[in-house]
Write an enzyme that holds these catalytic residues in place. Structure first.
Site, mmCIF file in Angstrom:
data_model
loop_
_atom_site.group_PDB
_atom_site.id
_atom_site.type_symbol
_atom_site.label_atom_id
_atom_site.label_comp_id
_atom_site.label_asym_id
_atom_site.label_seq_id
_atom_site.Cartn_x
_atom_site.Cartn_y
_atom_site.Cartn_z
ATOM 1 N N ASP A 304 -14.357 10.280 -5.695
ATOM 2 C CA ASP A 304 -13.871 8.915 -5.725
ATOM 3 C C ASP A 304 -14.464 8.266 -6.982
ATOM 4 O O ASP A 304 -15.407 8.779 -7.596
ATOM 5 C CB ASP A 304 -14.236 8.148 -4.447
ATOM 6 C CG ASP A 304 -13.342 6.913 -4.259
ATOM 7 O OD1 ASP A 304 -12.721 6.452 -5.238
ATOM 8 O OD2 ASP A 304 -13.283 6.386 -3.129
HETATM 9 C C1 NOJ Z 1 -11.620 3.770 -5.223
HETATM 10 C C2 NOJ Z 1 -10.869 4.051 -3.979
HETATM 11 O O1 NOJ Z 1 -11.770 4.314 -2.923
HETATM 12 C C3 NOJ Z 1 -9.891 5.208 -4.117
HETATM 13 O O2 NOJ Z 1 -9.133 5.318 -2.947
HETATM 14 C C4 NOJ Z 1 -9.016 5.006 -5.310
HETATM 15 O O3 NOJ Z 1 -8.082 6.051 -5.428
HETATM 16 C C5 NOJ Z 1 -9.880 4.894 -6.560
HETATM 17 N N1 NOJ Z 1 -10.795 3.765 -6.411
HETATM 18 C C6 NOJ Z 1 -9.071 4.675 -7.822
HETATM 19 O O4 NOJ Z 1 -8.522 3.410 -7.818
#
Ligand code: NOJ
Length: 816
Positions: A304
Site C-alpha cells: 500500500d
Molecule cells: C492508499 C489506499 O489504502 C489504497 O487502497 C490505495 O490504492 C492507495 N492509497 C493509492 O491511492
C-alpha cells in the site's frame, strides 16, 4: 498442505551474509527480519499476537495456467540489468497513482496503476460505478461480473494496466470501520464470490486486478505509524496491530482472498497495519506463508502507498513491489528515498540480497502482464490522467514519462445503463407498510433532506463530508470523479412531471429538524408522500464516529414523520445505520440505497415507482443499537509505548450475524434481509453427496492458485424450488447456510452462509436454485493439523430468504 509448508521451511536456513532491516533506513523494525528463521511448527502458528518467520519467499511456478506467460517473463527478465530490475519493482512519481518506468530498449512502455474499487479515479470522461457495498447487496453473481468487466474496459481504455481493487480487507469486522463500503460484505463467503467475479471481469477486459488490503486491515484509526513531525523518517509509535488467531484468520479474513487467488488475481496489495505484531508488507507469515505458499499465489505483492518500512527485510518477507516508490513514508513526502530503488542495486552488489529473489519479484510482475497480453497494443496512458493526478503532480516527476495518444478519451460507453441497474439492484427495501411502494403516480410529492439535491460546493464530489448535496460514494482513494450525475431530486422531478405531479422540497436538515413540518407543508396541500433523503459519509483514513445518519438525519425523520402519515425514508450510506425510527407508524417505507454510483436518482426512481422490483439484501446486520455491535475499532490507548496500539480480535469468528446468532441477540434487520414488491415461497430442499466415502481431511494435492484444489471440489449438491407467489415479476435470493455438527471446535458460529442464488421469476413461476457445496464450505480450519477438516456428525443445511428467515432445512452426515 502442512507437509508442503514444512518441507519448504525445512530448506529454510539462516541465509549467509544476512542483513538486518536497518540497511535501508534506521526506522526499519526488525521483529520480522529474516535472520530469525525458525522451523515452522504448530505452536508458532497458533500463537496469537505474534507472527512466525516464514522464509524464503517462494518462487513463482506458473502453475494453474500461467506457464507460457512465465516462460516469456523469464526470458524478458533475463535481459535486464540490475538497475532495470530495481526500476521494475519500485514506483515513481508519474502520471498514474502508481507508476513503473518504461524500458524503451525492450519496447516496454511501463506500468500504470490506478485506483480504485468503483471507478478509474484519476480520470475524466469515466463512469462512477456502484460501490462495493451496493454490489454485495445485490447478491447477484452475474451483476458482479458485468460490473467488473465494464470497469476493466474503462481502466484499459485509459491506459491503466492495473486496477487497484477489489477490496476484501476490510471485511467488516466492525460496523464502524471507515472503508467497509469499498468491499462487498462482512460475510467472507459473499465477499469471496464478489471478489472472484470482479477479478475475473477486470482480467477478462485485459486489466490486472489487485486484491487489497491483505490482510486484517479492519480499521482506519492508527492504520499507519506516527512520525516525528521534526524528523519525518523517525516513528514515534507503530501502527495498530491486528492480532488474529490462526483459525479466525483462515475462516474469516483470508477466506475471500483465497477466492481472489483462485480467480488468478495478478496482484495483491499488502496492508498498512501490523498483523500479529509485524507490518503487513514485511510479514513473512502472511506473505510467504499464507499467500504464496498455502494459497499458491502466483502474482506479485505491492505495498500500500507508504506501507513499506524496510528494504531487504520486506523483500525477503515476500514484498515484490514498493509503491508509490521514492515518495517516502508518507507517500506525499517528496525527496525521501525509497527503501527499494537504488538500495536494491546496492544490496545485490554487496551480496546482501540474492539476485534470484529480485528476479522472482520482476518475473511475478511480468507474468500476468504477458498472460493478459498487455505487451500487445495496450492503449497509452490518457494524458489527462497526469493533469488530474494530485498525488504526484508533474513537478514531482524525476523520471521521464512520454504521454501520447488522445487526451480526455471518453471511455464511458453504454455503462450508464448498467450502472442504473446496478444501483437499483444494490438497494435494499427494509420496510414497506401496506404496500406504500411502489408509488402510484402521486401528484403531490414532498422531498426532505440534504441528500436529495445538487451539491452546492462543487461537482468534484465525495472528497469530504459536505453538508448540501446527494452522496453516491464515500471518500478517499476508493471514490470516483463524476463526469455527470443524476440527483434524486432531478429524477423525482422529471418523473413527477410525466405523471402530471409536482415536487416541493426542503433541503436544509437543520431547518427541517427544528421546524413544525406541518407549517412548511400546509400551504402546499397535503402531500401524497413525503420522501426523506438521508446520507452517511465514510472515508479512508477515518472510522465512523457513530452509526446514525449524518447531519441529524434521525431528527429529520422524526420531524417529517410527526406530521406526514406516508413518510418514505431513503438512505445513501456506507453501510450500517441503526434506524431508531423504523417502527414509527408514519414511516411507511425504508430503502437502504447504499452508494449507487452516478445514476443514483434514476436507480432510485426506478425502484420507488416499481419499474424495477427491489431485490437487494443486506450484506451486513442492522442491530437495534450501535452499542449492540461487538468488536469496535481501537480508537485510543492509555499508554505511550511505541508498540502499544493493539487490536485483539478476541471475538474470533463472531462478527456480524455470527455474533448476533451465537448470542441470540434481537436485531432490527438481519443479515440477508430484503423485501420485494412480490412474495416468494420455497420448498423441496434436496441435499445429496457427489461422492462416496467423503473423508474428513482433504487429499493432499499439489497446490494450485487458491490452495489445495481438493478444497474447491464440490462434494454435495443442494437444491430448492423457489416460486413467485405474488402478482409482479421479481428476483428472489435463495441463501444457503450451514450449521456444522457439534463436534466442530468451540466458537463455531451456529450458521454460516455457504451459497446463494438469485432467481428472476415471473408471477406464478417456479425455478430451482442449485447450490454446489465445496469441501471448504463444510470444513473448519484445524489449527493442530493445519488443514481444513470436515467435522464428524450431523450438519444442518438451511435455505431461506435471510439469515433468520430459514424456510427449509435438512440434516446430513458428510464424512463416511
Ligand atoms: C492508499 C489506499 O489504502 C489504497 O487502497 C490505495 O490504492 C492507495 N492509497 C493509492 O491511492
Amino acid at each position: 498442505m502442512a507437509a508442503i509448508l514444512s518441507s519448504l521451511l525445512a530448506g529454510s536456513v539462516l541465509l549467509s551474509g544476512s542483513v538486518n532491516a536497518q540497511n535501508f533506513g534506521s526506522n526499519g523494525p526488525v521483529e520480522d527480519a529474516f535472520s530469525y528463521v525458525q522451523p515452522l511448527n504448530t505452536t508458532i502458528l497458533t500463537e496469537y499476537g505474534s507472527s512466525p518467520p516464514v522464509y524464503p519467499s517462494p518462487n513463482i511456478t506458473g502453475v494453474g495456467g500461467w506457464e507460457a506467460a512465465l516462460e516469456k517473463a523469464r526470458a524478458w527478465v533475463a535481459q535486464l540489468t540490475t538497475e532495470e530490475k530495481a526500476d521494475m519493482v519500485t514506483g515513481q512519481a508519474g502520471p498514474c497513482v502508481g507508476n513503473i518506468v518504461a524500458i524503451p530498449r525492450l519496447n516496454f512502455s511501463g506500468l500504470c496503476l490506478q485506483d480504485g474499487p468503483l471507478a478509474i479515479r484519476v480520470a475524466d470522461f469515466a463512469s462512477v460505478f456502484a460501490a462495493g457495498v451496493s454490489t454485495g447487496a445485490s447478491w447477484d453473481k452475474d451483476l458482479m461480473y458485468e460490473r467488473g468487466l465494464a470497469m476493466g474496459r474503462e481502466f484499459k481504455a485509459k491506459g491503466a494496466h492495473v486496477a487497484l481493487g477489489p477490496v476484501a480487507g476490510p471485511l467488516g469486522r466492525s460496523a464502524y470501520a471507515g472503508r467497509n463500503w469499498e468491499g462487498f460484505s462482512s460475510d467472507p463467503y459473499l465477499s469471496g464470490v464478489a471478489m472472484e467475479k470482479t477479478i475475473t471481469g477486470h482480467q477478462d477486459a485485459g486489466v490486472q486486478a489487485c486484491a487489497k488490503h491483505w490482510v486484517g486491515n479492519e480499521q482506519e484509526i492508527q492504520r499507519n505509524p506516527v512520525y516525528d513531525p521534526n524528523v519525518t523518517t523517525v516513528k514515534t509509535s507503530n501502527a495498530i496491530s491486528s492480532n488474529i488467531d490462526d483459525r479466525t484468520m483462515h475462516e474469516l479474513y483470508m477466506w475471500p482472498f483465497a477466492n481472489a487467488v483462485k480467480a488468478k488475481a495478478a496482484s495483491f496489495m499488502c496492508s498498512y497495519q501490523r498483523i500479529n505484531g509485524s507490518y503487513g508488507c514485511q510479514n513473512s507469515a502472511s506473505q510467504n506463508g499464507l499467500l504464496k505458499t498455502e494459497l499458491g499465489f502466483q502474482g506479485y505483492v505491492m505495498s500500500d502507498w507508504g506501507a513499506t518500512h524496510t528494504g531487504v527485510a520486506a523483500i525477503e518477507a515476500g514484498l515484490d513491489m514498493n509503491m508509490p516508490g521514492g515518495l517516502g513514508p508518507y507517500g506525499l513526502n517528496f525527496g525521501v528515498p525509497s527503501f527499494f530503488g537504488g538500495n536494491i542495486t546496492i544490496a545485490v552488489n554487496n551480496g546482501s540480497l540474492d539476485t534470484s529473489r529480485v528476479d522472482d519479484m520482476v518475473i511475478r510482475i511480468m507474468t500476468p502482464y504477458f498472460w493478459l497480453n498487455q505487451d500487445q497494443n495496450f492503449p497509452s496512458i490518457d494524458p489527462s490522467s497526469a493533469d488530474l493526478n494530485t498525488f504526484s503532480p508533474r513537478r514531482t516527476w524525476t523520471r521521464n514519462f512520454t504521454l501520447t495518444g488522445e487526451r480526455s478519451r471518453d471511455v464511458r460507453s453504454n455503462h450508464a445503463e448498467l450502472i442504473r441497474r446496478h444501483g437499483a439492484a444494490g438497494s435494499v427495501l427494509l420496510k414497506n407498510k401496506n404496500g406504500t411502494l411502489p408509488l402510484k403516480a402521486p401528484r403531490n410529492i414532498a422531498v426532505f433532506g440534504n441528500d436529495a439535491g445538487e451539491p452546492t460546493q462543487s461537482s468534484v464530489l465525495n472528497q469530504n463530508n459536505y453538508e448540501f448535496g446527494t452522496l453516491f460514494a464515500g471518500g478517499g482513494s476508493g471514490t470516483g470523479q463524476f463526469s455527470y450525475f443524476v440527483t434524486p431530486l432531478q429524477a423525482l422531478q422529471s418523473r413527477a412531471r410525466q405523471d402530471g405531479g409536482l415536487v416541493h422540497y426542503w433541503l436544509n436538515n437543520t431547518l427541517i429538524a427544528n421546524s413544525n413540518v406541518s407549517t412548511l407543508l400546509i400551504p402546499r396541500g397535503q402531500p401524497d408522500v413525503c420522501i426523506v433523503m438521508l446520507k452517511t459519509w465514510a472515508e479512508e483514513a477515518d472510522d465512523r464516529p457513530h452509526l446514525s445518519s449524518d447531519w441529524d438525519g434521525d431528527a429529520v425523520v422524526e420531524s417529517v414523520a410527526s406530521y406526514c402519515a406516508n413518510t418514505v425514508v431513503v438512505t445513501h450510506s456506507s453501510g450500517v445505520n441503526t434506524l431508531p425510527w423504523s417502527d414509527h407508524p408514519n414511516v411507511t417505507a425504508i430503502l437502504a440505497a447504499h452508494f449507487p454510483g452516478e445514476e443514483s436518482g434514476n436507480s432510485l426512481v426506478d425502484l420507488l415507482y416499481g419499474d424495477v422490483n427491489p431485490s437487494g439484501h443486506l450484506p451486513y446486520t442492522i442491530a437495534m443499537n450501535g452499542t449492540d455491535y461487538n468488536a469496535p475499532p481501537t480508537t485510543a490507548i492509555n499508554t505511550t509505548g511505541f508498540d502499544d496500539w493493539q487490536s485483539w480480535f478476541d471475538e474470533k469468528l463472531e462478527i456480524d450475524y455470527r455474533y448476533f446468532d451465537a448470542k441470540n441477540i434481537t436485531v432490527r434487520y438481519e443479515f440477508g434481509f430484503g423485501l420485494s414488491y412480490t412474495t416468494f415461497n420455497m420448498s423441496n430442499l434436496e441435499v445429496s453427496p457427489l461422492a462416496n466415502n467423503i473423508t474428513s481431511f482433504p487429499e493432499n494435492l499439489p497446490i494450485q492458485p487458491g490452495g489445495n484444489p481438493a478444497l474447491w471440489e464440490s462434494i454435495y449438491n443442494a437444491s430448492v424450488s423457489v416460486s413467485n407467489t405474488g402478482s409482479v415479476a421479481g428476483a428472489a435470493v435463495a441463501q444457503l447456510y450451514v450449521g456444522l455438527p457439534s463436534s466442530a471446535p468451540a466458537g463455531t458460529p451456529p450458521r454460516q452462509l455457504r451459497g446463494f442464488e438469485k432467481l428472476h421469476l415471473e408471477p406464478g413461476e417456479t425455478q430451482t436454485a442449485a447450490f454446489e457445496l465445496m469441501r471448504r464450505d463444510l470444513s473448519y480450519w484445524d489449527i493442530i493439523s493445519q488443514q481444513w477438516v470436515i467435522p464428524e456428525g450431523e450438519f444442518t443445511i438451511y435455505v431461506g430468504f435471510s439469515s433468520r428467515d430459514l424456510v427449509v432445512h435438512d440434516t446430513v452426515t458428510v464424512v463416511g
